[in-house]
Write a protein that holds these residues in place. Structure first.
Motif, PDB file in Angstrom:
ATOM      1  N   SER A  27      34.464  24.824 -25.275  1.00 39.94           N
ATOM      2  CA  SER A  27      33.765  24.531 -26.528  1.00 39.94           C
ATOM      3  C   SER A  27      32.614  23.551 -26.324  1.00 39.94           C
ATOM      4  O   SER A  27      31.577  23.656 -26.993  1.00 39.94           O
ATOM      5  N   TYR A  28      32.772  22.598 -25.408  1.00 41.29           N
ATOM      6  CA  TYR A  28      31.678  21.649 -25.140  1.00 41.29           C
ATOM      7  C   TYR A  28      30.463  22.392 -24.577  1.00 41.29           C
ATOM      8  O   TYR A  28      29.329  22.154 -25.003  1.00 41.29           O
ATOM      9  N   GLU A  29      30.700  23.272 -23.621  1.00 35.11           N
ATOM     10  CA  GLU A  29      29.596  24.025 -23.010  1.00 35.11           C
ATOM     11  C   GLU A  29      28.921  24.936 -24.028  1.00 35.11           C
ATOM     12  O   GLU A  29      27.686  25.016 -24.073  1.00 35.11           O
ATOM     13  N   LEU A  30      29.722  25.598 -24.860  1.00 35.89           N
ATOM     14  CA  LEU A  30      29.140  26.448 -25.901  1.00 35.89           C
ATOM     15  C   LEU A  30      28.347  25.622 -26.910  1.00 35.89           C
ATOM     16  O   LEU A  30      27.272  26.040 -27.355  1.00 35.89           O
ATOM     17  N   GLY A  31      28.854  24.446 -27.245  1.00 36.55           N
ATOM     18  CA  GLY A  31      28.124  23.566 -28.155  1.00 36.55           C
ATOM     19  C   GLY A  31      26.804  23.110 -27.558  1.00 36.55           C
ATOM     20  O   GLY A  31      25.794  23.010 -28.265  1.00 36.55           O
ATOM     21  N   ASN A  32      26.801  22.829 -26.266  1.00 35.96           N
ATOM     22  CA  ASN A  32      25.576  22.425 -25.588  1.00 35.96           C
ATOM     23  C   ASN A  32      24.555  23.562 -25.600  1.00 35.96           C
ATOM     24  O   ASN A  32      23.365  23.347 -25.864  1.00 35.96           O
ATOM     25  N   ILE A  33      25.016  24.774 -25.338  1.00 38.46           N
ATOM     26  CA  ILE A  33      24.127  25.939 -25.391  1.00 38.46           C
ATOM     27  C   ILE A  33      23.585  26.108 -26.808  1.00 38.46           C
ATOM     28  O   ILE A  33      22.394  26.378 -27.013  1.00 38.46           O
ATOM     29  N   LYS A  34      24.457  25.921 -27.802  1.00 43.53           N
ATOM     30  CA  LYS A  34      24.048  26.052 -29.200  1.00 43.53           C
ATOM     31  C   LYS A  34      22.977  25.027 -29.558  1.00 43.53           C
ATOM     32  O   LYS A  34      22.003  25.352 -30.254  1.00 43.53           O
ATOM     33  N   ARG A  35      23.122  23.809 -29.086  1.00 44.10           N
ATOM     34  CA  ARG A  35      22.109  22.778 -29.372  1.00 44.10           C
ATOM     35  C   ARG A  35      20.751  23.170 -28.785  1.00 44.10           C
ATOM     36  O   ARG A  35      19.712  22.992 -29.427  1.00 44.10           O
TER      37      ARG A  35
END
Length: 56
Positions: A27-35
């Protein structure tokens, strides 16, 4: 128009890569991509706004 198609293809390929590898992303990596995606979107909004202003 050719440049536009290249950008769209690159974005579509990136989307496919993210979806294909989503099982390997937390989820952290996906959130970073989303940002980063949100930052790109906001940049495109401002660029479109500026282009519209220049057309008028």
């Amino acid at each position: 128009m050719k440049v536009t198609k290249g950008f769209i293809l690159a974005i579509d390929n990136l989307k496919i890569d993210i979806i294909t590898n989503s099982d390997n992303l937390n989820s952290y990596e996906l959130g970073n991509i989303k940002r980063h995606a949100r930052d790109l979107y906001e940049c495109l909004v401002w660029l479109q706004y500026a282009a519209e202003e220049n057309e008028n």
